[in-house]
Design a protein around this motif. Structure first.
Motif, PDB file in Angstrom:
ATOM      1  N   TYR A   1       0.852  -1.184   0.000  1.00 51.77           N
ATOM      2  CA  TYR A   1       0.000   0.000   0.000  1.00 51.77           C
ATOM      3  C   TYR A   1       0.893   1.242   0.000  1.00 51.77           C
ATOM      4  CZ  TYR A   1      -3.511   3.263   1.939  1.00 51.77           C
ATOM      5  OH  TYR A   1      -4.356   4.323   2.179  1.00 51.77           O
ATOM      6  N   GLY A   2       0.591   2.212  -0.841  1.00 48.58           N
ATOM      7  CA  GLY A   2       1.449   3.365  -1.056  1.00 48.58           C
ATOM      8  C   GLY A   2       1.974   4.048   0.196  1.00 48.58           C
ATOM      9  N   PRO A   3       1.095   4.438   1.149  1.00 49.26           N
ATOM     10  CA  PRO A   3       1.584   5.117   2.352  1.00 49.26           C
ATOM     11  C   PRO A   3       2.534   4.264   3.188  1.00 49.26           C
ATOM     12  CG  PRO A   3      -0.761   5.518   2.070  1.00 49.26           C
ATOM     13  CD  PRO A   3      -0.382   4.491   1.041  1.00 49.26           C
ATOM     14  N   TYR A   4       2.373   2.932   3.130  1.00 50.01           N
ATOM     15  CA  TYR A   4       3.294   2.068   3.869  1.00 50.01           C
ATOM     16  C   TYR A   4       4.641   1.995   3.156  1.00 50.01           C
ATOM     17  CZ  TYR A   4      -0.985   0.542   6.247  1.00 50.01           C
ATOM     18  OH  TYR A   4      -2.150   0.520   6.955  1.00 50.01           O
ATOM     19  N   LEU A   5       4.631   1.914   1.833  1.00 45.26           N
ATOM     20  CA  LEU A   5       5.884   1.923   1.085  1.00 45.26           C
ATOM     21  C   LEU A   5       6.657   3.215   1.329  1.00 45.26           C
ATOM     22  CD1 LEU A   5       5.126   0.424  -2.446  1.00 45.26           C
ATOM     23  CD2 LEU A   5       6.576  -0.524  -0.674  1.00 45.26           C
ATOM     24  N   ASP A   6       5.937   4.322   1.515  1.00 45.88           N
ATOM     25  CA  ASP A   6       6.605   5.604   1.743  1.00 45.88           C
ATOM     26  C   ASP A   6       7.409   5.609   3.036  1.00 45.88           C
ATOM     27  OD1 ASP A   6       5.535   6.553  -0.589  1.00 45.88           O
ATOM     28  OD2 ASP A   6       3.866   7.610   0.366  1.00 45.88           O
ATOM     29  N   ARG A   7       7.122   4.682   3.930  1.00 43.38           N
ATOM     30  CA  ARG A   7       7.856   4.616   5.191  1.00 43.38           C
ATOM     31  C   ARG A   7       9.171   3.849   5.075  1.00 43.38           C
ATOM     32  NH1 ARG A   7       3.188   2.448   8.971  1.00 43.38           N
ATOM     33  NH2 ARG A   7       4.995   1.534  10.019  1.00 43.38           N
ATOM     34  N   VAL A   8       9.420   3.246   3.915  1.00 44.22           N
ATOM     35  CA  VAL A   8      10.673   2.526   3.679  1.00 44.22           C
ATOM     36  C   VAL A   8      11.598   3.442   2.887  1.00 44.22           C
ATOM     37  CG1 VAL A   8      11.747   0.483   2.679  1.00 44.22           C
ATOM     38  CG2 VAL A   8       9.429   0.340   3.639  1.00 44.22           C
TER      39      VAL A   8
ATOM     40  N   ALA B   1       3.607   0.307  -5.706  1.00 48.11           N
ATOM     41  CA  ALA B   1       2.552   0.780  -4.803  1.00 48.11           C
ATOM     42  C   ALA B   1       1.186   0.464  -5.385  1.00 48.11           C
ATOM     43  CB  ALA B   1       2.701   2.279  -4.571  1.00 48.11           C
ATOM     44  N   SER B   2       0.234   0.193  -4.504  1.00 46.94           N
ATOM     45  CA  SER B   2      -1.135  -0.082  -4.950  1.00 46.94           C
ATOM     46  C   SER B   2      -2.116   0.378  -3.889  1.00 46.94           C
ATOM     47  CB  SER B   2      -1.318  -1.574  -5.254  1.00 46.94           C
ATOM     48  OG  SER B   2      -0.941  -2.360  -4.137  1.00 46.94           O
ATOM     49  N   ASP B   3      -3.385   0.349  -4.233  1.00 43.25           N
ATOM     50  CA  ASP B   3      -4.448   0.775  -3.327  1.00 43.25           C
ATOM     51  C   ASP B   3      -4.611  -0.239  -2.194  1.00 43.25           C
ATOM     52  OD1 ASP B   3      -7.642   0.712  -2.696  1.00 43.25           O
ATOM     53  OD2 ASP B   3      -6.939   2.736  -3.156  1.00 43.25           O
ATOM     54  N   ASN B   4      -5.172   0.210  -1.104  1.00 38.31           N
ATOM     55  CA  ASN B   4      -5.304  -0.661   0.066  1.00 38.31           C
ATOM     56  C   ASN B   4      -6.409  -1.697  -0.087  1.00 38.31           C
ATOM     57  OD1 ASN B   4      -4.238  -1.360   2.541  1.00 38.31           O
ATOM     58  ND2 ASN B   4      -5.758  -0.191   3.691  1.00 38.31           N
ATOM     59  N   ARG B   5      -7.190  -1.645  -1.176  1.00 41.84           N
ATOM     60  CA  ARG B   5      -8.328  -2.551  -1.322  1.00 41.84           C
ATOM     61  C   ARG B   5      -8.084  -3.661  -2.337  1.00 41.84           C
ATOM     62  NH1 ARG B   5     -12.328   2.403  -2.355  1.00 41.84           N
ATOM     63  NH2 ARG B   5     -10.401   3.014  -3.429  1.00 41.84           N
TER      64      ARG B   5
END
Length: 501
Positions: A289-296, A306-310
């Motif tokens: 999920y995009g916002p989680y990838l941004d934390r790496v 990155a992809s949507d959370n759904r």
């Protein structure tokens, strides 16, 4: 011994020749010194000074310590040179007595065949001294050659070329690797010793390593008349040659792909386990999920998807297809991947026969419930359960039934996914249900963005819980009948480990 008003003597190693190989400390001391001393030949040129020149100031006092002779073949070389060492030490002592620090420049390392050592042993008992090590000429020559001197358990022998020929040959035959210094006029003797030891074909010649005038060649091909004093004969590692040859002959290893589902914790690198950090660093592809990838942290070697959370199933299939092609894939999840996150989705898809040869690992992470609980004290100190209020993947009737069962069982309840912009009524419904079984004063921990920049943790009464203040970034911990809040109305709560009989 010197007084507190005396200057300090520094022996500063400058490395093998390249001014950029001078250490930061050496450069700082050279630039700051009131007095800079260096040895030079009779023609006045000093290799040490030429290396240090970028760091010198115009207003510094320079003391050139000029050698009176240039060869140890002089009839009384030792006697002449020792007298000059004494005289030079007296010159430096005069500066030190006047309170001026003195930096003695030395190419290579001051204590490795370095000229500074003669000043050091004459002055160290009278003044404060410090030796700043430098990159040795041996290290510089090995780097220029691009061959390690020793590997594994090999032994390196460093020899001066001034030794008698038979001694050189004996030592060269007995050692694994060797560096022979002080060549120049001794080169012919060293070459003969290498041949006598059966090592001539292994030997390399390195001249003025790391400088613009460096020269590298097989030693057997070097003209003795062209060899200066600042050159080295090297016998590099035999083991390295053997292992390099074995690697070249070995068949290419095709990387085995895998999927690692990695828990990032609730927020930030400080919440990431070393095991998870290692998996992220080793990955070829990062999926999530995009916002989680941004934390790496970004790494241009890696590809990020990155992809949507759904789209959890699609994300899992994509990760598995990459791994089947030999890629090392890290699927990232917030918190713990096995708690309302990607581990279940990946394993469910991976159970299909088409993915049977793709290995999947799950690495745990710190869960949001643990993070929020730690900020409030120890509300999870006794039996507790974890529930999600999201009705996207299960009907509300199931959620309500489980919530009521947990409330009747008097379990502390950690509530994930309590609300969102599209789910606004679930918290109110849950509160109403819980109040049928819990006292109005039951402590409720409301944790939002724990570990992040907008962290907020509050403890409220169950009756005072405001559903409109709860969103997807919030986690709730509903206390049991035994959960306590400190009497001073603080934000500290805990659930005792003992339950009343």
């Amino acid at each position: 011994m010197s007084t507190v008003d005396s200057g300090q003597l520094y022996g500063v190693g400058l490395g093998p020749g390249d001014p950029e190989l001078v250490t930061v400390k050496a450069a700082r001391l050279v630039a700051a010194a009131p007095v800079v001393a260096y040895h030079s030949a009779r023609h006045g040129r000093s290799i040490a000074r030429s290396i240090a020149e970028p760091y010198l100031r115009p207003d510094q006092i320079e003391e050139a310590l000029v050698y009176p002779v240039t060869t140890e073949a002089h009839n009384d070389y030792r006697g002449v040179i020792e007298e000059h060492y004494d005289a030079w030490a007296a010159r430096l002592a005069a500066h030190l007595d006047a309170g001026r620090d003195v930096v003695v420049l030395c190419e290579g390392d001051p204590m490795f065949y370095g000229s500074y050592m003669h000043m050091h042993k004459r002055l160290r008992g009278r003044y404060r001294t410090e030796v700043v090590p430098g990159v040795t000429s041996v290290s510089g020559a090995s780097a220029v050659l691009g061959r390690p001197l020793v590997e594994r358990d090999e032994i390196l022998t460093v020899l001066p070329g001034t030794l008698p020929g038979p001694v050189l040959a004996e030592r060269l035959a007995a050692t694994d690797s060797a560096a022979v210094m002080k060549l120049g006029r001794t080169f012919g003797k060293v070459r003969d010793a290498l041949e006598q030891a059966g090592r001539l074909d292994e030997a390399w010649y390195v001249e003025r390593a790391t400088t613009t005038g460096e020269r590298v060649a097989p030693l057997a091909s070097v003209d003795p008349s062209s060899v200066p004093y600042f050159s080295i004969a090297l016998l590099p590692s035999r083991v390295h040659d053997e292992t390099a040859a074995a690697l070249a002959a070995a068949p290419a290893v095709v990387a085995a792909g895998e999927v690692v589902v990695v828990g990032l914790g609730p927020a930030g690198r400080d919440w990431l386990t070393p095991e998870a950090q290692a998996a992220l660093a080793a990955a070829d592809d990062l999926v999530g999920y995009g916002p989680y990838l941004d934390r790496v942290a970004a790494n241009p070697r890696q590809r990020r998807h990155a992809s949507d959370n759904r789209v959890e199933v699609e994300r899992a299939e994509f990760a598995l297809s990459l791994a089947r092609d030999g890629r090392r894939v890290a699927v990232v999840s917030s918190g713990d991947p096995g708690v309302f996150a990607m581990a279940a989705a990946v394993l469910e898809v991976a159970s299909e026969p088409r993915w049977k040869d793709v290995p999947v690992r799950v690495l745990p992470g710190l869960t949001a419930a643990q993070a929020v609980a730690s900020r409030a004290g120890a509300p999870l100190g006794h039996d507790f359960c974890v529930l999600s209020l999201s009705d996207r993947l299960k009907p509300w009737d199931v959620i309500a039934g489980r919530l009521e069962a947990a409330a009747k069982a008097d379990l502390v309840i950690a509530v994930y996914n309590p609300g969102s912009r599209s789910r606004t009524w679930q918290v109110s419904a849950a509160k109403e249900l819980l109040l049928r079984h819990r006292a109005e004063d039951t402590p409720v921990v409301v944790g939002r963005d724990v570990g992040g920049p907008e962290e907020s943790v509050r403890v409220v009464r169950l009756a005072d819980l405001e559903p409109s203040e709860v969103d997807m970034r919030t986690l709730l911990i509903i206390g049991s009948s035994q959960t306590r809040r400190r009497d001073d109305d603080s934000q500290v709560v805990w659930t005792p480990r003992r339950y009343p009989a």
